[in-house]
Design a protein around this motif. Structure first.
Motif, PDB file in Angstrom:
ATOM      1  N   HIS A  93      45.062  37.074  35.390  1.00 37.67           N
ATOM      2  CA  HIS A  93      44.094  37.977  36.046  1.00 37.67           C
ATOM      3  C   HIS A  93      42.761  37.954  35.305  1.00 37.67           C
ATOM      4  CE1 HIS A  93      47.298  39.272  38.619  1.00 37.67           C
ATOM      5  NE2 HIS A  93      48.057  39.360  37.553  1.00 37.67           N
ATOM      6  N   ILE A  94      42.294  36.747  35.034  1.00 34.80           N
ATOM      7  CA  ILE A  94      41.063  36.544  34.256  1.00 34.80           C
ATOM      8  C   ILE A  94      39.960  35.958  35.149  1.00 34.80           C
ATOM      9  CG2 ILE A  94      41.856  36.267  31.867  1.00 34.80           C
ATOM     10  CD1 ILE A  94      42.557  33.374  32.504  1.00 34.80           C
ATOM     11  N   ASP A 138      44.280  40.757  26.341  1.00 37.51           N
ATOM     12  CA  ASP A 138      42.913  40.877  26.849  1.00 37.51           C
ATOM     13  C   ASP A 138      42.024  41.266  25.671  1.00 37.51           C
ATOM     14  OD1 ASP A 138      40.462  41.747  28.009  1.00 37.51           O
ATOM     15  OD2 ASP A 138      41.484  42.189  29.896  1.00 37.51           O
ATOM     16  N   PRO A 139      41.235  40.328  25.149  1.00 42.00           N
ATOM     17  CA  PRO A 139      40.465  40.631  23.932  1.00 42.00           C
ATOM     18  C   PRO A 139      39.364  41.668  24.134  1.00 42.00           C
ATOM     19  CG  PRO A 139      39.867  38.461  24.800  1.00 42.00           C
ATOM     20  CD  PRO A 139      41.013  38.959  25.634  1.00 42.00           C
ATOM     21  N   TYR A 140      39.082  42.028  25.383  1.00 41.91           N
ATOM     22  CA  TYR A 140      37.985  42.978  25.640  1.00 41.91           C
ATOM     23  C   TYR A 140      38.471  44.386  25.976  1.00 41.91           C
ATOM     24  CZ  TYR A 140      35.765  38.472  25.881  1.00 41.91           C
ATOM     25  OH  TYR A 140      35.363  37.199  25.579  1.00 41.91           O
ATOM     26  N   GLY A 184      42.275  43.807  33.658  1.00 41.71           N
ATOM     27  CA  GLY A 184      41.177  44.542  34.289  1.00 41.71           C
ATOM     28  C   GLY A 184      41.691  45.265  35.519  1.00 41.71           C
ATOM     29  N   ASN A 185      40.879  45.274  36.585  1.00 41.12           N
ATOM     30  CA  ASN A 185      41.255  46.017  37.797  1.00 41.12           C
ATOM     31  C   ASN A 185      42.599  45.572  38.360  1.00 41.12           C
ATOM     32  OD1 ASN A 185      38.978  47.755  38.193  1.00 41.12           O
ATOM     33  ND2 ASN A 185      37.773  45.933  38.664  1.00 41.12           N
ATOM     34  N   ILE A 186      42.748  44.265  38.553  1.00 42.97           N
ATOM     35  CA  ILE A 186      43.961  43.773  39.227  1.00 42.97           C
ATOM     36  C   ILE A 186      45.154  43.782  38.262  1.00 42.97           C
ATOM     37  CG2 ILE A 186      45.010  41.809  40.431  1.00 42.97           C
ATOM     38  CD1 ILE A 186      42.098  41.083  41.347  1.00 42.97           C
ATOM     39  N   VAL A 218      45.306  42.195  46.024  1.00 45.12           N
ATOM     40  CA  VAL A 218      45.680  41.086  45.141  1.00 45.12           C
ATOM     41  C   VAL A 218      46.898  41.483  44.301  1.00 45.12           C
ATOM     42  CG1 VAL A 218      44.887  39.437  43.408  1.00 45.12           C
ATOM     43  CG2 VAL A 218      43.256  40.363  45.049  1.00 45.12           C
ATOM     44  N   HIS A 268      44.431  31.047  49.220  1.00 48.41           N
ATOM     45  CA  HIS A 268      43.576  32.073  48.606  1.00 48.41           C
ATOM     46  C   HIS A 268      43.532  33.333  49.480  1.00 48.41           C
ATOM     47  CE1 HIS A 268      39.832  32.451  45.812  1.00 48.41           C
ATOM     48  NE2 HIS A 268      40.316  33.642  46.073  1.00 48.41           N
ATOM     49  N   ARG A 311      41.737  32.370  39.475  1.00 50.86           N
ATOM     50  CA  ARG A 311      40.912  31.253  39.929  1.00 50.86           C
ATOM     51  C   ARG A 311      41.631  29.958  39.576  1.00 50.86           C
ATOM     52  NH1 ARG A 311      38.928  34.185  42.961  1.00 50.86           N
ATOM     53  NH2 ARG A 311      36.793  34.960  43.062  1.00 50.86           N
ATOM     54  N   GLY A 351      44.583  36.431  48.546  1.00 47.86           N
ATOM     55  CA  GLY A 351      44.673  37.680  47.790  1.00 47.86           C
ATOM     56  C   GLY A 351      43.903  38.832  48.411  1.00 47.86           C
ATOM     57  N   ALA A 352      42.688  38.548  48.835  1.00 40.07           N
ATOM     58  CA  ALA A 352      41.835  39.624  49.337  1.00 40.07           C
ATOM     59  C   ALA A 352      41.777  39.642  50.862  1.00 40.07           C
ATOM     60  CB  ALA A 352      40.424  39.456  48.786  1.00 40.07           C
ATOM     61  N   THR A 379      46.797  34.319  40.675  1.00 38.75           N
ATOM     62  CA  THR A 379      45.996  34.838  41.791  1.00 38.75           C
ATOM     63  C   THR A 379      44.542  34.995  41.342  1.00 38.75           C
ATOM     64  OG1 THR A 379      46.468  37.121  41.149  1.00 38.75           O
ATOM     65  CG2 THR A 379      47.907  36.162  42.831  1.00 38.75           C
ATOM     66  N   ASP A 433      48.067  31.220  44.322  1.00 38.31           N
ATOM     67  CA  ASP A 433      47.247  31.671  45.452  1.00 38.31           C
ATOM     68  C   ASP A 433      45.947  30.876  45.498  1.00 38.31           C
ATOM     69  OD1 ASP A 433      46.917  33.552  47.629  1.00 38.31           O
ATOM     70  OD2 ASP A 433      45.265  34.405  46.458  1.00 38.31           O
TER      71      ASP A 433
HETATM   72  P1  NAD Z   1      38.215  42.368  36.146  1.00 37.64           P
HETATM   73  O1  NAD Z   1      36.858  41.976  35.675  1.00 37.64           O
HETATM   74  O2  NAD Z   1      38.463  43.794  36.501  1.00 37.64           O
HETATM   75  O3  NAD Z   1      39.314  41.949  35.036  1.00 37.64           O
HETATM   76  C1  NAD Z   1      39.266  40.739  34.360  1.00 37.64           C
HETATM   77  C2  NAD Z   1      39.827  40.990  32.968  1.00 37.64           C
HETATM   78  O4  NAD Z   1      39.896  39.738  32.278  1.00 37.64           O
HETATM   79  C3  NAD Z   1      38.930  41.908  32.118  1.00 37.64           C
HETATM   80  O5  NAD Z   1      39.673  43.004  31.617  1.00 37.64           O
HETATM   81  C4  NAD Z   1      38.438  41.003  30.993  1.00 37.64           C
HETATM   82  O6  NAD Z   1      38.314  41.696  29.769  1.00 37.64           O
HETATM   83  C5  NAD Z   1      39.575  39.991  30.925  1.00 37.64           C
HETATM   84  N1  NAD Z   1      39.220  38.741  30.259  1.00 37.64           N
HETATM   85  C6  NAD Z   1      38.029  38.089  30.261  1.00 37.64           C
HETATM   86  N2  NAD Z   1      38.116  36.968  29.528  1.00 37.64           N
HETATM   87  C7  NAD Z   1      39.395  36.914  29.063  1.00 37.64           C
HETATM   88  C8  NAD Z   1      40.104  35.997  28.246  1.00 37.64           C
HETATM   89  N3  NAD Z   1      39.516  34.899  27.771  1.00 37.64           N
HETATM   90  N4  NAD Z   1      41.413  36.247  27.975  1.00 37.64           N
HETATM   91  C9  NAD Z   1      42.018  37.351  28.455  1.00 37.64           C
HETATM   92  N5  NAD Z   1      41.394  38.279  29.214  1.00 37.64           N
HETATM   93  C10 NAD Z   1      40.102  38.050  29.523  1.00 37.64           C
HETATM   94  O7  NAD Z   1      38.552  41.401  37.362  1.00 37.64           O
HETATM   95  P2  NAD Z   1      39.672  41.622  38.489  1.00 37.64           P
HETATM   96  O8  NAD Z   1      39.049  42.292  39.652  1.00 37.64           O
HETATM   97  O9  NAD Z   1      40.903  42.178  37.886  1.00 37.64           O
HETATM   98  O10 NAD Z   1      39.904  40.078  38.924  1.00 37.64           O
HETATM   99  C11 NAD Z   1      40.692  39.208  38.124  1.00 37.64           C
HETATM  100  C12 NAD Z   1      40.638  37.803  38.711  1.00 37.64           C
HETATM  101  O11 NAD Z   1      41.154  37.798  40.050  1.00 37.64           O
HETATM  102  C13 NAD Z   1      39.224  37.189  38.816  1.00 37.64           C
HETATM  103  O12 NAD Z   1      39.297  35.808  38.523  1.00 37.64           O
HETATM  104  C14 NAD Z   1      38.896  37.327  40.267  1.00 37.64           C
HETATM  105  O13 NAD Z   1      37.951  36.377  40.660  1.00 37.64           O
HETATM  106  C15 NAD Z   1      40.262  37.063  40.877  1.00 37.64           C
HETATM  107  N6  NAD Z   1      40.405  37.520  42.257  1.00 37.64           N
HETATM  108  C16 NAD Z   1      41.158  36.767  43.114  1.00 37.64           C
HETATM  109  C17 NAD Z   1      41.328  37.170  44.424  1.00 37.64           C
HETATM  110  C18 NAD Z   1      42.199  36.380  45.371  1.00 37.64           C
HETATM  111  O14 NAD Z   1      41.949  36.414  46.568  1.00 37.64           O
HETATM  112  N7  NAD Z   1      43.212  35.681  44.904  1.00 37.64           N
HETATM  113  C19 NAD Z   1      40.690  38.332  44.889  1.00 37.64           C
HETATM  114  C20 NAD Z   1      39.959  39.105  43.984  1.00 37.64           C
HETATM  115  C21 NAD Z   1      39.802  38.691  42.665  1.00 37.64           C
END
Ligand code: NAD
Length: 260
Positions: free
Chosen positions: A158-159, A127-129, A105-107, A56, A236, A188, A238-239, A186, A212
Motif C-alpha cells: 500500500h505504498i 512504514d518509515p513515515y 496510510g489511508n488504504i 481498495v 486496476h 502500483r 480498486g477504485a 493493489t 490489481d
Molecule cells: P497514502 O498516501 O495514504 O499511504 C501511503 C503510505 O505509504 C504512507 O503512509 C507512506 O508513509 C507510506 N510509504 C511511503 N514510502 C514508503 C516506503 N518506502 N516504505 C513503506 N511505506 C512507505 O496512500 P493510499 O491512499 O493508502 O494509497 C496507497 C497506494 O494505493 C498508492 O500507490 C495508490 O496510488 C494506490 N491506489 C490504488 C488504487 C487501485 O485502484 N488499485 C486506488 C487508489 C490508490
C-alpha cells in the motif's frame, strides 16, 4: 479548472491551456500529471485522497480470500474434476494468520482494521513515515522491513510509486517470504519486479499472488503471469466502484470550489 482521471497532463498541455489555474485529480496520487510543469505554469494540483480507500481496502480483502481458497484453480477445474477442485487444491483460513503491510496510510490502515477486527489476523506493518502512537493497538509497527516479508502469510502493498519504491519488491523479498505466503498488490505495478515475481511463483518460492495493478496497463496478452494458476490479475479495479467514483467527483468539485 480541469478534472482528470487517467490522461497524462504534460508540459505541452500546460503551455496550451493559458487560463488554467487548477487541476483536480480524480483519485489518490498525482499519476500522469507533470508536477514540475504545473509548478512552472503556476497551476495548483489537487487530488482526492481517501475517496477510494474503502473500495481498495475491500478489494484487498477479496484478493486475500481468493488466494486463501486457491480460487482461480478451483474455478478452472471443478466442472471437469469436481473432487480434485474440492479435495486436492490447497485451501486455508485467514483467521489467525499474519498479514504484513508495506505502507500504512489511508488504504493500509483500513485493510488492517478489517483483517484484525473481522478476521482475527495478526497485523504487522512497515512504514518509515508513521509513528507507533498514531496507530491503533491491533497494528504492530515494525522497524525492520524484512520482517514483514519473512513473518507474513499475506504481504500486501500500500505504498506510492516513487524513487524509493519503484522496483523495491524483487527476488530478495520473495526469497524472504514463506513458501506458503501470498503477495497482494493493489498499489502500483511499478513497485514490483515482475520477472522476479514470475520466477518466484514458478519456482514455488511463494504460494501465489493477486495483482490489481501491473507494470503495463492494459495488460498484454503476452504477460506470462496471466497463465499461472496461482496468480490473479485484474484491470486496476480498486477504485472502480460507483461509491468511490461518486466520492472522488465530489471531493474534486469541493477542492476546485475551495480554490476559487
Ligand atoms: P497514502 O498516501 O495514504 O499511504 C501511503 C503510505 O505509504 C504512507 O503512509 C507512506 O508513509 C507510506 N510509504 C511511503 N514510502 C514508503 C516506503 N518506502 N516504505 C513503506 N511505506 C512507505 O496512500 P493510499 O491512499 O493508502 O494509497 C496507497 C497506494 O494505493 C498508492 O500507490 C495508490 O496510488 C494506490 N491506489 C490504488 C488504487 C487501485 O485502484 N488499485 C486506488 C487508489 C490508490
Amino acid at each position: 479548472a480541469m478534472i482528470v482521471r487517467l490522461p497524462k497532463i504534460t508540459e505541452r498541455i500546460f503551455k496550451a491551456a493559458k487560463k488554467l489555474k487548477v487541476i483536480a485529480r480524480h483519485g489518490a496520487g498525482y499519476d500522469g500529471i507533470d508536477l514540475d510543469a504545473a509548478r512552472e505554469h503556476n497551476v495548483v494540483v489537487l487530488n482526492a485522497p481517501g475517496a477510494n480507500s474503502i473500495s481498495v481496502a475491500e478489494l484487498t480483502i477479496f484478493y486475500m480470500l481468493y488466494c486463501s481458497r486457491n480460487f482461480k484453480l478451483v474455478q478452472k477445474t471443478y466442472v471437469d474434476d469436481y473432487y480434485f477442485a474440492k479435495m486436492k487444491t490447497k485451501k486455508n483460513e485467514l483467521n489467525g494468520k499474519t498479514l504484513g503491510l508495506i505502507g500504512i496510510g489511508n488504504i493500509g490502515s483500513l485493510v488492517a482494521k478489517i483483517a484484525a477486527l473481522g478476521f482475527d489476523m495478526k497485523v504487522i506493518a512497515y512504514d518509515p513515515y508513521v509513528k507507533k502512537e498514531e496507530l491503533p493497538e491491533y497494528i504492530e509497527l515494525v522497524g525492520n522491513r524484512e520482517k514483514v516479508f519473512s513473518d507474513s502469510d499475506y504481504v500486501s502493498l500500500h505504498i506510492p510509486a516513487n524513487k524509493d519504491t519503484i522496483n523495491s519488491i524483487g527476488s530478495k523479498e520473495f526469497k524472504l517470504m514463506k513458501k506458503t505466503a501470498f503477495l497482494i498488490n493493489t498499489s502500483r505495478g511499478s513497485v514490483i519486479d515482475e520477472h522476479a515475481l514470475y520466477d518466484a511463483l514458478v519456482n514455488g518460492e511463494i504460494a501465489g499472488a493477486a495483482l490489481d495493478v501491473l507494470r503495463e496497463e492494459p495488460i498484454s496478452k503476452d504477460n506470462p503471469l496471466l497463465y499461472l494458476d496461482n496468480v490473479l490479475t485484474a484491470p486496476h479495479i480498486g477504485a472502480a466502484t460507483r461509491e468511490a467514483a461518486a466520492r472522488a467527483s465530489l471531493y474534486c468539485a469541493m477542492g476546485i470550489d475551495d480554490f476559487f
